[in-house]
Each structure stands twice: as C-alpha cells, then as structure tokens.
Design an enzyme around this catalytic site. Structure first.
Site, mmCIF file in Angstrom:
data_model
loop_
_atom_site.group_PDB
_atom_site.id
_atom_site.type_symbol
_atom_site.label_atom_id
_atom_site.label_comp_id
_atom_site.label_asym_id
_atom_site.label_seq_id
_atom_site.Cartn_x
_atom_site.Cartn_y
_atom_site.Cartn_z
ATOM 1 N N GLN A 66 0.807 -1.215 0.000
ATOM 2 C CA GLN A 66 0.000 0.000 0.000
ATOM 3 C C GLN A 66 0.838 1.261 0.000
ATOM 4 O O GLN A 66 0.285 2.373 -0.113
ATOM 5 C CB GLN A 66 -0.935 -0.004 1.202
ATOM 6 C CG GLN A 66 -0.227 0.135 2.547
ATOM 7 C CD GLN A 66 -1.136 -0.100 3.725
ATOM 8 O OE1 GLN A 66 -1.501 -1.225 4.029
ATOM 9 N NE2 GLN A 66 -1.519 0.987 4.394
ATOM 10 N N CYS A 72 -5.143 0.081 3.808
ATOM 11 C CA CYS A 72 -5.023 -1.312 4.252
ATOM 12 C C CYS A 72 -6.337 -2.076 4.151
ATOM 13 O O CYS A 72 -6.360 -3.255 3.781
ATOM 14 C CB CYS A 72 -4.508 -1.357 5.686
ATOM 15 S SG CYS A 72 -5.550 -0.487 6.892
ATOM 16 N N HIS A 372 -5.183 -0.886 11.691
ATOM 17 C CA HIS A 372 -4.704 -1.568 10.490
ATOM 18 C C HIS A 372 -5.548 -2.802 10.206
ATOM 19 O O HIS A 372 -6.032 -3.456 11.139
ATOM 20 C CB HIS A 372 -3.245 -1.974 10.696
ATOM 21 C CG HIS A 372 -2.531 -2.407 9.456
ATOM 22 N ND1 HIS A 372 -2.587 -1.710 8.271
ATOM 23 C CD2 HIS A 372 -1.731 -3.483 9.210
ATOM 24 C CE1 HIS A 372 -1.836 -2.327 7.361
ATOM 25 N NE2 HIS A 372 -1.329 -3.416 7.898
ATOM 26 N N ASN A 394 0.195 -9.341 5.065
ATOM 27 C CA ASN A 394 0.163 -7.894 5.215
ATOM 28 C C ASN A 394 0.224 -7.236 3.834
ATOM 29 O O ASN A 394 0.348 -7.911 2.813
ATOM 30 C CB ASN A 394 1.327 -7.436 6.106
ATOM 31 C CG ASN A 394 1.102 -6.070 6.707
ATOM 32 O OD1 ASN A 394 0.062 -5.449 6.524
ATOM 33 N ND2 ASN A 394 2.082 -5.579 7.443
#
Length: 461
Positions: A66, A72, A372, A394
């Site tokens: 990102q 996110c 997040h 992630n």
C-alpha cells in the site's frame, strides 16, 4: 494538591538514573539504536517459525504494498478476494486494482461528508461543538471499514490492477488528502451559510453539485479516471490464452468474481470488552460511512473467544480472514512478529509497557484503537484444538517478516485484534440474529470507528 518539578526533585531523579548501571547501559544503547530494537527479546525471535497445522491451500501472489497510504482495508479485502479467484481461473498470480476502489471511495467519502455537514447544520449542531469540530478535524482520509468496502464493490465492481494501475497519489496519498480536506472545510462553511440564510433544498443541492464537480476534478487529476469498460487478457497456469470483455467493472464482479467471493455473504464481528458495551448487541458509530444511502457500518459485538473460534473454522475450511487490529503494539516490525513478550521493556527501562491496563481500559483511556487491517491465512491448533499462533498476510511489501507475512501469537490476538470478517455459513444463528437488532449508536469519536479514520503507511512502524 499539585506536584511541582523542583530542581531538588529533578536532581534526585538524575542521581538515581546515573547510579543505575543498567540505566546507563540502556541510555548508551539508545543513543544509536531504536528503543524497540534495544528491547527485542532474542529468545522469542529464535523460537518463531512459519509452520502451521492449518493453512489455506495457496496464498496470493504477488505480495501487495500500500506504500505511503492508509488503504489497508481495501488491500486486505482484495487480498482475501483474489485467493478463490486465482483458484477458479487457474492463475499463477493476480491483483485487483486497489486504486480503482480508492478513487470511488474518495469521491463517495467527500460527498458523504458534505451531506453530513448539511444534516448537522439542519439539526442545530454548532460548528464549534464537539461533533462538528471532530468531523472537521479530519474531513476525509484513507481508512475504512468492512461495510464501506461492501458499498463500493456492490455499486462499482472491481477490475484487474493492470486495467487501472497505481498513480503517485494512490501510493503517496497525503498531498491529495490535504487538498481535499482544505476544500471540504471551505465547502462546509459555504453550505452552512446557504442554510443559515434560509436556502431551500434546491439551493443546497445546487451548491453540493457544484462542489462535488470540483472534488471529482481533483480526484481525477490525482488518481486518473477509471475506464468505464475494460478487456482482461491473461494466461492460466497451463499457459493457455484467455480473453474476457469488454465489460464494466460491475459486470466483471457480478459475472466472474461474485461466484467465488460474494462480499454480501460475509459478516463483520467485533470484540469490544468495555463494560458499557455489552456482548450480543449491535453497534454503529454516528456519522461513520462512505456512501449516501449506502450500507450502514454495523458492529456485532462478541467475546474474543468467539472471534478466534470463527477464524479457526474459516481457515480450516480453506478461507482466509479479513481482520482489524492495533498493529503497532508489542510488534517487532522488521521481523514481522506480533507477540506480547517480543519486547522486554522492563529490562531496558525498569518499567513495563502495555501491561498496566486491560483491553477495555486501553479503549477507555485512549491507549488502544484499531489502526490496520490484514488477512489471516494460517493457524496452529494444539491437540486440544486451542489456537496457538497465526500467519498474517500484510500489505507492506516483501521487506517485513517472512517475505511480507507476519506471525501473531494468540495472546497478542486476545489483546490487540478487534474485528474479523468471515462467511456467514460459519457463524451460529444466535450470533447472526444480532444483525437484526436496531444498532446502538456510539458517538462519532468512539474508538470503534478508528479504522476508518486512520492513515497507517508502513514507513511509520
């Protein structure tokens, strides 16, 4: 009674620190090192491995990034969505366009904000009152919630990343966001003036239409204008050529994606242990959303054990899980380890950190909030079926953890995970029934809405 920091008291503190060899050593180490790196617990690092008893069949490629943006929640959703899509069409790798949904969210979010400012003005909210002041502090940002992405996908669909690639302002969103925030504050004043001077609905609508035309221009210049139709050409694993289209992004979602991943079949559960927010109830946050006439952001509050159980069931069935957490606490960022014992603060500072308050207390005292969103792709269960550790996909590129994947202990999950999204087929009927309730409205500044107000580029951790 007040305590003044007198010179005598400060001298006492200085002498105490300088007389402690451990404090002097820590001070010297901290002179050239990150305090968190200095506190790193070696035994925890060497005991960490990415081997799990249950793992989804395959993980998404390539690892997404990102960059310097707070997208996110979009990345995590599209990362979950692409796994069954890749399997369905026998692909080596694939990415949906994150920038495409980002474009529509920016546009819809600005329109939602301005309409809320009209509503607040008409119901007599003072511009310097807590509600309007809070909303004006951060009129638009990159964060978001699950129900918001459902709004975007069901209205605008999705498209391959190659059909609408990243721009500078998608990967580095701060400049665009600051421009939009300035304009939204200016527009708020204009709208309030129109209303307070007796302007009717037609006058307000005319003002909004002009304002949003300018917002559209700004967003388009920064992100580009998404194509109305596109053609998807690809090779499958067998190197066979395929061509799909031309078709609209909504047709692409409806005809090719929804059959393997329907966002409307997924449900969002949270765990909020504050005493005033009972489990088994539905909650929402005032003025939290991204689309006029869109789906309401609703939280189904359940104990953390319920969230963990449903995550396990989802992964065992081959489905990964979108989740929201407070990413920065007890986190070794470079190594990608989320473990409440990963840092030994007491050895370095003589005091511990993040242990004096319960999860509920941290929410109440402003020490904790969701920052997040990521994805669970694997879990290790003990012989008794208790989850022990989790593998996390992630969206910070391959430089963190194991080529972009983090590892989380269940102790960390209990303390810092707040929200999950799973398919409704895994959820007991009594839990699903909570969604039929009229939700309790939490104030706009409640920490449960924080994921939608966060900008968390990985360079900050």
């Amino acid at each position: 009674m007040s305590l003044a920091l007198t010179s005598e008291l400060v001298e006492q503190y200085r002498e105490q620190v300088e007389s402690e060899s451990s404090s002097v050593l820590a001070m010297n180490a901290c002179f050239k090192a990150d305090p968190l790196d200095m506190c790193l617990c070696r035994s925890k690092v060497i005991a960490t491995n990415h081997v799990f008893t249950h793992k989804v069949e395959s993980e998404g490629r390539p690892v997404t990034n990102q960059k310097s943006s707070g997208r996110c929640w979009i990345f995590a959703c599209l990362n979950v969505m692409r796994l069954p899509f890749i399997k369905q069409y026998n692909l080596e790798e694939f990415e949906f366009s994150q920038s495409y949904l980002f474009f529509w969210d920016k546009l819809e979010r600005c329109n939602y904000f301005l309409n809320k400012m009209v509503e607040c003005t008409r119901r007599g909210e003072d511009v310097e009152g807590r509600l309007v002041s809070f909303l004006l502090h951060d009129p638009v940002n990159d964060g978001g919630q699950w129900d918001m992405i459902v709004n975007l996908i069901t209205r605008y669909g999705v498209m391959p990343k190659k059909s609408f690639p990243e721009s500078f302002s998608a990967e580095n969103s701060m400049r665009m966001t600051k421009i939009l925030q300035s304009k939204l504050r200016e527009y708020t004043r204009e709208l309030r003036t129109v209303i307070n001077k007796g302007g009717d609905d037609a006058a307000v609508t005319e003002t909004l239409i002009r304002q949003m035309s300018e917002i559209y221009r700004i967003v388009s210049i920064c992100l580009g204008i998404p194509p109305q139709t596109f053609t998807w050409e690809y090779y499958d694993k067998a190197k066979a050529y395929h061509k799909v289209g031309p078709l609209t992004p909504l047709e692409f979602y409806t005809e090719y994606v929804k059959i393997v991943y329907n966002v409307e079949d997924k449900v969002c559960l949270v765990t909020d242990p504050r005493p005033n927010n009972a489990y088994g109830l539905a909650y929402t946050v005032d003025c939290l959303g991204n689309m006029v006439d869109g789906r309401l952001t609703v939280y189904n509050n359940q104990p953390v054990e319920t969230l963990m159980k449903l995550c396990c069931e989802s992964i065992k069935s081959g489905e990964c899980v979108w989740f929201g957490c407070e990413v920065g606490k007890r986190f070794a960022g470079k190594l990608g380890i989320q473990d409440i014992d990963i840092h030994n603060f007491k050895a370095a500072f003589g005091v511990d950190v993040n242990v004096g308050l319960s999860k509920a207390d941290r929410l109440i005292y402003g020490e904790s909030l969701m920052t997040h969103a990521m994805v669970f792709t694997a879990v290790t269960l003990t012989e008794s079926g208790t989850p022990e550790k989790w593998r996390v996909e992630n969206s910070w590129g391959e430089d963190r953890g194991e080529k972009g994947y983090l590892i989380m202990t269940s102790e960390w999950f209990r303390e810092f995970v707040f929200e999950i999204v799973v398919d409704r087929k895994h959820v007991p009927e009594e839990v699903l029934a909570v969604f039929t309730q009229e939700p309790v409205v939490l104030p706009a500044w409640d920490p449960m809405g924080s994921l939608a107000y966060q900008v968390t580029p990985h360079t900050h951790l």
